[in-house]
Scaffold this motif. Structure first.
Motif, PDB file in Angstrom:
ATOM      1  N   ILE C 103      43.646  49.343 115.953  1.00  0.00           N
ATOM      2  CA  ILE C 103      44.868  49.414 115.175  1.00  0.00           C
ATOM      3  C   ILE C 103      44.823  50.570 114.134  1.00  0.00           C
ATOM      4  O   ILE C 103      45.989  51.439 114.001  1.00  0.00           O
ATOM      5  CB  ILE C 103      44.907  48.021 114.123  1.00  0.00           C
ATOM      6  CG1 ILE C 103      44.960  46.886 114.985  1.00  0.00           C
ATOM      7  CG2 ILE C 103      45.840  48.186 113.056  1.00  0.00           C
ATOM      8  CD1 ILE C 103      44.799  45.614 114.424  1.00  0.00           C
ATOM      9  N   TYR C 120      47.939  44.606 121.626  1.00  0.00           N
ATOM     10  CA  TYR C 120      47.474  43.328 121.958  1.00  0.00           C
ATOM     11  C   TYR C 120      45.971  43.223 122.436  1.00  0.00           C
ATOM     12  O   TYR C 120      45.375  44.005 122.788  1.00  0.00           O
ATOM     13  CB  TYR C 120      48.297  42.961 123.074  1.00  0.00           C
ATOM     14  CG  TYR C 120      49.683  42.661 123.132  1.00  0.00           C
ATOM     15  CD1 TYR C 120      50.578  43.879 123.496  1.00  0.00           C
ATOM     16  CD2 TYR C 120      50.335  41.828 122.496  1.00  0.00           C
ATOM     17  CE1 TYR C 120      51.823  43.866 123.406  1.00  0.00           C
ATOM     18  CE2 TYR C 120      51.779  41.610 122.317  1.00  0.00           C
ATOM     19  CZ  TYR C 120      52.379  42.621 122.906  1.00  0.00           C
ATOM     20  OH  TYR C 120      53.795  42.608 122.696  1.00  0.00           O
ATOM     21  N   LEU C 125      46.495  37.781 120.185  1.00  0.00           N
ATOM     22  CA  LEU C 125      46.885  38.415 119.159  1.00  0.00           C
ATOM     23  C   LEU C 125      47.408  39.701 119.432  1.00  0.00           C
ATOM     24  O   LEU C 125      47.239  40.311 120.196  1.00  0.00           O
ATOM     25  CB  LEU C 125      45.585  38.899 118.190  1.00  0.00           C
ATOM     26  CG  LEU C 125      44.807  37.828 117.340  1.00  0.00           C
ATOM     27  CD1 LEU C 125      43.677  38.607 116.722  1.00  0.00           C
ATOM     28  CD2 LEU C 125      45.732  37.386 116.192  1.00  0.00           C
ATOM     29  N   TRP C 127      50.044  43.119 117.426  1.00  0.00           N
ATOM     30  CA  TRP C 127      50.624  43.905 116.239  1.00  0.00           C
ATOM     31  C   TRP C 127      51.887  44.655 116.736  1.00  0.00           C
ATOM     32  O   TRP C 127      51.680  45.425 117.741  1.00  0.00           O
ATOM     33  CB  TRP C 127      49.647  44.681 115.564  1.00  0.00           C
ATOM     34  CG  TRP C 127      48.378  43.785 114.843  1.00  0.00           C
ATOM     35  CD1 TRP C 127      48.504  43.287 113.634  1.00  0.00           C
ATOM     36  CD2 TRP C 127      47.142  43.224 115.418  1.00  0.00           C
ATOM     37  NE1 TRP C 127      47.413  42.786 113.334  1.00  0.00           N
ATOM     38  CE2 TRP C 127      46.899  42.501 114.344  1.00  0.00           C
ATOM     39  CE3 TRP C 127      46.648  43.226 116.578  1.00  0.00           C
ATOM     40  CZ2 TRP C 127      45.306  42.240 114.490  1.00  0.00           C
ATOM     41  CZ3 TRP C 127      45.607  42.716 116.977  1.00  0.00           C
ATOM     42  CH2 TRP C 127      44.805  41.981 115.924  1.00  0.00           C
ATOM     43  N   ILE C 134      51.661  48.507 109.931  1.00  0.00           N
ATOM     44  CA  ILE C 134      51.519  47.371 110.580  1.00  0.00           C
ATOM     45  C   ILE C 134      53.083  46.545 110.276  1.00  0.00           C
ATOM     46  O   ILE C 134      52.868  46.057 109.254  1.00  0.00           O
ATOM     47  CB  ILE C 134      50.278  46.704 110.416  1.00  0.00           C
ATOM     48  CG1 ILE C 134      49.218  47.323 110.510  1.00  0.00           C
ATOM     49  CG2 ILE C 134      50.404  45.211 111.113  1.00  0.00           C
ATOM     50  CD1 ILE C 134      47.978  46.793 110.274  1.00  0.00           C
ATOM     51  N   SER C 136      54.138  43.780 112.015  1.00  0.00           N
ATOM     52  CA  SER C 136      53.942  42.364 112.326  1.00  0.00           C
ATOM     53  C   SER C 136      52.786  42.172 112.986  1.00  0.00           C
ATOM     54  O   SER C 136      52.110  42.924 113.658  1.00  0.00           O
ATOM     55  CB  SER C 136      55.071  41.800 112.964  1.00  0.00           C
ATOM     56  OG  SER C 136      54.876  41.843 114.284  1.00  0.00           O
ATOM     57  N   GLU C 137      52.147  40.897 112.712  1.00  0.00           N
ATOM     58  CA  GLU C 137      50.904  40.454 113.608  1.00  0.00           C
ATOM     59  C   GLU C 137      51.518  39.020 114.018  1.00  0.00           C
ATOM     60  O   GLU C 137      51.949  38.298 113.383  1.00  0.00           O
ATOM     61  CB  GLU C 137      49.785  40.092 112.654  1.00  0.00           C
ATOM     62  CG  GLU C 137      48.728  39.539 113.344  1.00  0.00           C
ATOM     63  CD  GLU C 137      47.517  39.279 112.530  1.00  0.00           C
ATOM     64  OE1 GLU C 137      46.977  39.925 111.573  1.00  0.00           O
ATOM     65  OE2 GLU C 137      46.944  38.158 112.522  1.00  0.00           O
ATOM     66  N   ARG C 138      51.244  39.005 115.315  1.00  0.00           N
ATOM     67  CA  ARG C 138      51.754  37.619 116.096  1.00  0.00           C
ATOM     68  C   ARG C 138      50.578  37.065 116.688  1.00  0.00           C
ATOM     69  O   ARG C 138      49.636  37.663 117.246  1.00  0.00           O
ATOM     70  CB  ARG C 138      52.756  38.051 117.257  1.00  0.00           C
ATOM     71  CG  ARG C 138      54.219  38.182 116.524  1.00  0.00           C
ATOM     72  CD  ARG C 138      54.923  39.537 116.492  1.00  0.00           C
ATOM     73  NE  ARG C 138      54.731  40.130 117.812  1.00  0.00           N
ATOM     74  CZ  ARG C 138      54.112  41.336 118.002  1.00  0.00           C
ATOM     75  NH1 ARG C 138      53.456  41.974 117.047  1.00  0.00           N
ATOM     76  NH2 ARG C 138      54.031  42.072 119.098  1.00  0.00           N
ATOM     77  N   ARG C 139      50.604  35.726 116.450  1.00  0.00           N
ATOM     78  CA  ARG C 139      49.420  34.937 117.429  1.00  0.00           C
ATOM     79  C   ARG C 139      50.160  34.130 118.423  1.00  0.00           C
ATOM     80  O   ARG C 139      51.255  33.381 118.120  1.00  0.00           O
ATOM     81  CB  ARG C 139      48.924  34.072 116.468  1.00  0.00           C
ATOM     82  CG  ARG C 139      48.101  34.895 115.211  1.00  0.00           C
ATOM     83  CD  ARG C 139      47.354  34.038 114.341  1.00  0.00           C
ATOM     84  NE  ARG C 139      47.086  35.073 113.212  1.00  0.00           N
ATOM     85  CZ  ARG C 139      46.058  34.418 112.359  1.00  0.00           C
ATOM     86  NH1 ARG C 139      45.815  33.271 112.076  1.00  0.00           N
ATOM     87  NH2 ARG C 139      45.708  35.086 111.285  1.00  0.00           N
ATOM     88  N   ALA C 202      43.739  41.815 107.801  1.00  0.00           N
ATOM     89  CA  ALA C 202      44.692  41.437 108.788  1.00  0.00           C
ATOM     90  C   ALA C 202      44.923  39.854 108.478  1.00  0.00           C
ATOM     91  O   ALA C 202      46.128  39.523 108.589  1.00  0.00           O
ATOM     92  CB  ALA C 202      44.166  41.649 110.211  1.00  0.00           C
ATOM     93  N   SER C 203      44.006  39.078 108.314  1.00  0.00           N
ATOM     94  CA  SER C 203      44.051  37.737 108.005  1.00  0.00           C
ATOM     95  C   SER C 203      44.883  37.353 106.795  1.00  0.00           C
ATOM     96  O   SER C 203      45.573  36.584 106.814  1.00  0.00           O
ATOM     97  CB  SER C 203      42.500  37.149 107.810  1.00  0.00           C
ATOM     98  OG  SER C 203      42.697  35.880 107.300  1.00  0.00           O
ATOM     99  N   TRP C 206      48.664  38.410 107.586  1.00  0.00           N
ATOM    100  CA  TRP C 206      49.158  37.255 108.255  1.00  0.00           C
ATOM    101  C   TRP C 206      49.601  36.090 107.335  1.00  0.00           C
ATOM    102  O   TRP C 206      50.576  35.476 107.293  1.00  0.00           O
ATOM    103  CB  TRP C 206      48.098  36.940 109.472  1.00  0.00           C
ATOM    104  CG  TRP C 206      48.959  36.004 110.334  1.00  0.00           C
ATOM    105  CD1 TRP C 206      49.658  36.209 111.340  1.00  0.00           C
ATOM    106  CD2 TRP C 206      48.797  34.423 110.100  1.00  0.00           C
ATOM    107  NE1 TRP C 206      50.271  35.133 111.950  1.00  0.00           N
ATOM    108  CE2 TRP C 206      49.848  34.080 111.454  1.00  0.00           C
ATOM    109  CE3 TRP C 206      48.475  33.615 109.230  1.00  0.00           C
ATOM    110  CZ2 TRP C 206      49.927  32.747 111.536  1.00  0.00           C
ATOM    111  CZ3 TRP C 206      48.690  32.157 109.614  1.00  0.00           C
ATOM    112  CH2 TRP C 206      49.398  31.823 110.502  1.00  0.00           C
TER     113      TRP C 206
END
Lengths: 635, 216, 334
Positions: C103, C120, C125, C127, C134, C136-139, C202-203, C206
């Protein structure tokens, strides 16, 4: 040593200017023995009698503290028309021993407006002189120590009003009367003044005790607080909230409040500037719109010409755009309109001249819009900041409140303590205690003196007391129809062992008025007064008068004869009796008159039905009333 | 400003609106024309244009400016606008679709070529592009979602609409929020007009879906 | 001002990564959205083949690719270490470039080039990184639990304490949603792939991005530089909030932060942000503490002068490593 007082004897009275109550001047000459003022309800009997009393005493608060029994000039104001006050007056002729005086009072003030020192003398009409002469006569000829004593005698002894202010169970009144009547045995004024001093000393002593108690209480609190502070070994059960923390919290709150105010001003400034620039933008837009519309209309005009659209056809060829026919008139109109820079059809003004400033205006607009955006941002930021500051201020305030409430009670109480040390408080307490002791000593001394004096008075009066009791027993027994005598009873006085003379009959000492019925109270009180008047007459050799209102009230038929007998006994002592009575067949007045020869009856009667203003009811019954009166007169 | 000038400005807007819609083979009826011109007014601020002071008010079928209708009639009278189709509505009234005549088209080109009027023409084209993206049938719903109108319509008919007002729940303030939120960067990049337009129309579309407005 | 529906839609629009990306790139929002959707769709489609693979899809708007991107291309390039795949907006493959799918590196590259990259990590996960940010972060839901339902956890920034406690309970405790222990027994934290701070950052990012009720946008790493891009900014209509993330303890790269000055550093950073950015209304410092419990208790003090008056007291989150029964035994011994 003062001499004995002479009780006045009423001779006559004249009431002038009382037209609202009476239809003419009221004049009456009393005769020896009984005299009756006859009348009916609300006809003016009481007003007349009270006017006579007022004439003699003036109704001053110096001798009568109770307004209800004062009957001063202001008492009569409501009964007289405004303009009539000046002309109203009461004259009372009275005897003081051999001397016959007359006093006159008006109803503007309560002062004496005229005095005559003897029966054939001239009136002194100058106010001050009249007043002085009156007072002088009372002191010199009446033997009174003061005009107030004379007024007191009249109010409390010689006049029994309809409101029945009794003497029989009134310790203070009995004491004063006995002392006035027997002032040759004891100076009443001195005794009374020193009794007042005793009461004041006692009051002062009680206040001193209150102050001592307060000092003790404060001293105890201070000791407890000092012990709490000085006792490190004992853990405090209350949270130790320091003043320092509270002060710091207060400062913090103040700081935040100041910041909030600053932020509010900032927001206001931004908002004001934003409004201002928005208005400038709107004004600029109007100019831009004007320029643009001019361009549009110019282009429209050009385009129409170029493309020969219907309106252009009308202008060039006179073709009506609606119906397609040739219309020269319409064409002419259109041309004229255009010449005047108006719409071809309606002629309304059309602004198609550009000022050529559109580019500049747009450029300015761009700047202003950018500035507006910037101000919007600043305002939003300032507003956010203000919201945070408000929240912080509230939190600071809550913290201050929290600290305040957490303070221990002792610290709160500390604010109410006097700014004194333990030593000062002890000293103060000692001073007060000494003061209390001094007062106690004074009280004890004065009380002892007064007790001695009173005892001496009573001892000196013992023979007169016996005589009083004998005289009383005569009158009281005559009324009750059973043996009733006068006995001594302990009074409820706080300081001295004063004696109260009370009746005893049926082997019961009636120490309170509640122990007798209403009629018994009333007539035993009359008996006591008459006994006192008789006693005074015995002592100084001169008769007096007794004025009593409607004695037949609360009297049933079985006792009427007894009352008549009692009054007859009194009159046989050569005193003058003035009674008020209602006209009633077989009533008290008729009974009183029954033993009088007919020819003498009229002289004894003042018939207010011929003088008073009758009510409509009374007017309706006037014949019956007259018949009753004539029957009473034996006519 | 005088009435003739007001009408002139609206003639410009009507011409631009019809021309821009035409590029997507769309015609506009009276109501959709009102809506389109309203959106044009709303986004004008992005082009450093300011809507006229006495513009739209709330009315039965959304924002309404009587001058627009007068402008259409004047243009029709002059032969710039024509009625291309006419049909009866369920309410018993007659609805007409407007289109530009050749003369109208030509005049539009003249206006658009005028540099000082170009910004407005570009705005009209951009609005048409966004409306086209979300669908011309959704034009009315998009307008109903416009934040100034959403608030004003609660006040009933005749409420003056001021989408350029700097505060409150206005379109101008909404655009400011976009700039504010997206401009939070180290290099403080400006949010472009195109992005703002995209976001604005997406907002209108999403709000309409959220509320579930239906075209009546 | 705006009604709740208007605010909700406004939030949705602004938090859309495409909006941010388009802003930065001055590109079309719809086109960027379509591109991100294509990238995410690709990963969902080929999830099973991409397990444990980390790669980047870098957007090139100026060139058109030829062939569509396939999982085969991705795997091949990953094996050779060329994890950065350049594609056009239609996800057509242009070429691959050597580099790790980190990242931080992606941030540096995109910032320099003012470009967009989709990072990815495996099939789960992803971003979106635009010009160093950053976005967005997607799960992705394949095989892992879906993110918790939003409603009970959505809170306004004024309830930051509850946001943090929810985040700790749902994400951090017992490594519920992120792995951070390299050696749990010895209390050693992970440092890979992108640094220990990045893990927690990151956590938390999110969590805030999903559960701050009144946020218009949550932005990460816009204030610090290089290693110190550990801030998170929450943009709301009533002002911006900055959150600085730090960790204490040791990681498997032998980095140790055990002393309170680390806390003071974090506070100082927040102070600097608050003093320099007038849009910020409040600052927070969140410290993830992997030190032994006794140090957490006794050495969590900070210098009062380091804290700005608009910075809340630091949250020091102790990272549990005992199982419940171990914790009970330890407590019984005490």
């Amino acid at each position: 040593m003062p001499g004995r007082v002479l009780l006045p004897q009423l001779h006559s009275f004249r009431l002038r200017g009382f037209e609202p109550v009476f239809n003419r001047e009221v004049m009456f000459e009393l005769v020896a023995g009984y005299n009756l003022i006859l009348g009916g309800n609300a006809i003016g009997k009481t007003t007349l009698v009270q006017a006579v009393v007022y004439g003699l005493t003036g109704g001053s608060e110096d001798f009568e503290s109770s307004r209800e029994f004062r009957w001063s000039h202001s008492y009569f104001r409501g009964r007289l028309a405004r303009g009539e006050l000046r002309n109203a007056s009461i004259e009372v002729e009275f005897g003081l021993g051999k001397r016959v005086c007359a006093v006159r009072r008006g109803f503007i003030g309560n002062h004496v407006t005229g005095f005559r020192g003897n029966k054939r003398g001239t009136w002194i009409d100058e106010r001050e002189q009249a007043g002085a002469a009156f007072a002088n006569a009372l002191l010199r000829y009446g033997g009174y120590a003061s005009v107030d004593d004379f007024a007191f005698i009249i109010h409390r002894l010689l006049y029994l009003p309809e409101s029945r202010r009794l003497l029989a169970w009134d310790t203070e009144a009995q004491l004063r009367l006995l002392m006035i009547l027997n002032q040759d045995l004891a100076p009443e004024r001195s005794f009374e003044d020193r009794r007042n001093s005793l009461q004041k000393l006692d009051s002062k002593k009680r206040h001193t005790r209150v102050a001592i108690n307060k000092a003790e209480s404060e001293l105890t609190s201070l000791i407890e607080y000092d012990e709490t502070v000085d006792a490190p070994d004992e853990p405090s059960t209350e949270p130790a909230v320091s003043l320092a923390a509270l002060n710091e919290a207060l400062r913090d709150w103040q700081t935040r409040a100041r910041e909030r105010v600053r932020a509010e001003r900032e927001v206001q400034t931004f908002a004001k500037n934003l409004n201002s620039i928005t208005r400038e933008i709107e004004a600029l837009q109007e100019q831009i719109d004007a320029e643009e519309s001019a361009i549009i209309l110019r282009l429209l005009d050009q385009h129409e010409r170029d493309t020969r659209l219907p309106l252009q056809k009308l202008v060039e060829r006179g073709i009506c755009p609606a119906c397609g026919t040739e219309q020269p008139t319409l064409q002419g109109i259109a041309i004229e309109h255009l010449r005047r820079r108006g719409c071809a059809l309606c002629g309304s003004a059309v602004q198609s001249q550009e000022a050529g400033t559109l580019t500049t205006l747009r450029s300015r607009m761009a700047e202003k819009l950018s500035a507006q955006r910037s101000l919007q941002e600043s305002l939003a930021t300032a507003d956010n900041r203000l919201t945070v500051l408000r929240t912080e201020e509230e939190a600071a305030q809550a913290r201050v409140n929290e600290l305040r409430f957490a303070q221990p009670v002792v610290m709160l109480a500390e604010r109410h303590l006097p700014l004194q040390s333990q030593q000062n408080l002890r000293q103060l307490k000692a001073t007060l205690e000494q003061q209390e002791l001094d007062l106690e000593a004074q009280i004890t001394g004065l009380k002892s003196d007064l007790d001695e004096e009173y005892t001496a008075f009573r001892m000196a009066m013992s023979l007169r007391t016996e005589e009083l009791a004998r005289l009383y027993a005569d009158y009281a027994t005559a009324f009750l129809g059973l043996t009733c005598d006068l006995v001594e009873s302990a009074s409820s006085d706080n300081f001295l062992d004063l004696v109260l003379f009370v009746p005893r009959f049926e082997d019961v000492v009636r120490t309170t008025e509640d122990s007798c019925s209403e009629a018994q109270r009333f007539f035993l009180d009359i008996a006591f007064r008459m006994a006192l008047i008789d006693l005074a007459a015995t002592l100084n050799g001169h008769q007096s008068s007794f004025v009593c209102e409607t004695p037949e009230t609360a009297l049933d038929l079985s006792y009427v004869d007894n009352v008549v007998q009692m009054f007859a006994k009194f009159c046989r002592q050569a005193h003058t009796l003035l009674l008020t009575a209602n006209v009633q067949r077989h009533g008290f007045a008729e009974l009183m008159l029954s033993d009088t020869p007919v020819r003498q009856r009229r002289r004894r009667v003042l018939n207010l039905f011929s003088l008073g203003r009758l009510s409509s009811v009374q007017q309706g019954k006037i014949r019956k009333i007259d018949a009753a009166v004539r029957a009473m007169m034996g006519e | 400003m005088d009435d003739a000038s007001d009408v002139a400005l609206r003639m410009r807007d009507v011409i631009f609106a019809l021309r821009a819609a035409e590029e997507y083979n769309e015609t506009l009826n009276r109501i959709r024309l009102q809506k389109f011109v309203y959106l044009l007014d709303v986004v004008a601020i992005l082009y450093d244009l300011f809507p006229t002071a006495d513009g739209h008010v709330t009315y039965k079928n959304g924002p309404y400016d009587s001058t627009i209708q007068n402008a259409v009639d004047a243009l029709a009278f002059r032969g710039f606008v024509q009625v291309v189709s006419s049909h009866s509505t369920p309410h018993g009234s007659v609805s007409s679709e407007y289109a530009l005549s050749a003369a109208g088209r030509a005049w539009c080109d003249r206006l658009a070529a005028e540099s000082r009027l170009q910004a407005r023409w570009i705005a009209a084209k951009d609005v048409a592009d966004r409306v086209n993206y979300f669908g011309w049938p959704r034009l009315v719903q998009l307008v109903y979602s416009e934040p100034t109108f959403v608030v004003a319509r609660n006040g009933g008919v005749g409420q003056r609409l001021r989408p350029a007002a700097p505060g409150g729940a206005s379109a101008s303030n909404l655009l400011r929020c976009f700039r504010y939120a997206l401009g939070q960067r180290r290099d403080a990049a400006q949010v472009s007009r195109q992005v703002l337009l995209d976001l604005f129309f997406r907002y209108l579309d999403q709000y309409a879906r959220r509320i579930g407005e239906r075209v009546t | 001002m705006f009604n709740p529906d208007q605010k909700a839609v406004l939030q949705e629009i602004i938090s859309d990564p495409a909006a941010v990306a388009a802003t930065v790139l001055s590109s079309s929002v719809e086109e960027i959205r379509a591109f991100i959707a294509r990238g995410d769709g690709f990963v969902r489609k080929y999830g099973r083949q991409l397990i444990d693979k980390t790669f980047i899809l870098a957007l090139d708007e100026t060139t058109e690719g030829e062939a569509s991107l396939t999982s085969k291309i991705v795997l091949k390039q990953c094996r050779s270490g060329d994890s950065i795949l350049i594609v056009d907006r239609n996800l057509k493959y242009i070429r691959a470039v050597n580099g790790a799918a980190g990242i931080m590196e992606s941030q540096q590259r995109t910032q320099a080039a003012k470009s967009l990259e989709l990072v990815y990590w495996g099939p789960n996960l992803g971003w979106c990184i635009v010009a160093g940010e950053i976005v967005s972060e997607r799960r992705f839901g394949t095989g892992s639990r879906e993110p918790p339902l939003p409603s009970p956890w959505r809170r306004p920034m004024s309830e930051f304490d509850r946001l943090i406690s929810d985040h700790v309970e749902e994400e951090i405790t017992n490594e519920r949603r992120i792995r951070y222990w390299a050696n749990k027994r010895r209390r050693v934290l992970l440092s890979k792939p992108d640094g220990t701070e990045r893990l927690f950052h990151a956590s938390l990012f999110w969590w805030l991005d999903h559960f701050v009720e009144d946020s218009l946008r949550v932005v990460a790493g816009t204030r610090g530089f290089g290693q110190d891009t550990t801030d998170i900014t929450v943009i709301t209509m009533s002002g911006d909030y900055v959150v600085e993330v730090k960790w204490l303890g040791e990681n498997d790269a032998r980095t140790k932060y055990t002393q309170p000055p680390r806390i003071d550093e974090g506070l100082q950073q927040v102070k600097t942000y608050l003093e320099n950015d007038p849009r910020l209304v409040v600052g927070f410092l969140v410290v993830y503490d992997a030190r032994p419990a006794d140090q957490n208790l006794s050495r969590s003090i900070w210098e009062p002068s380091a804290r700005h008056e608009r910075c809340e007291k630091p949250w020091i989150i102790f990272l549990e490593s005992d199982t419940p029964s171990q914790a009970a035994r330890r407590a019984a011994k005490r």
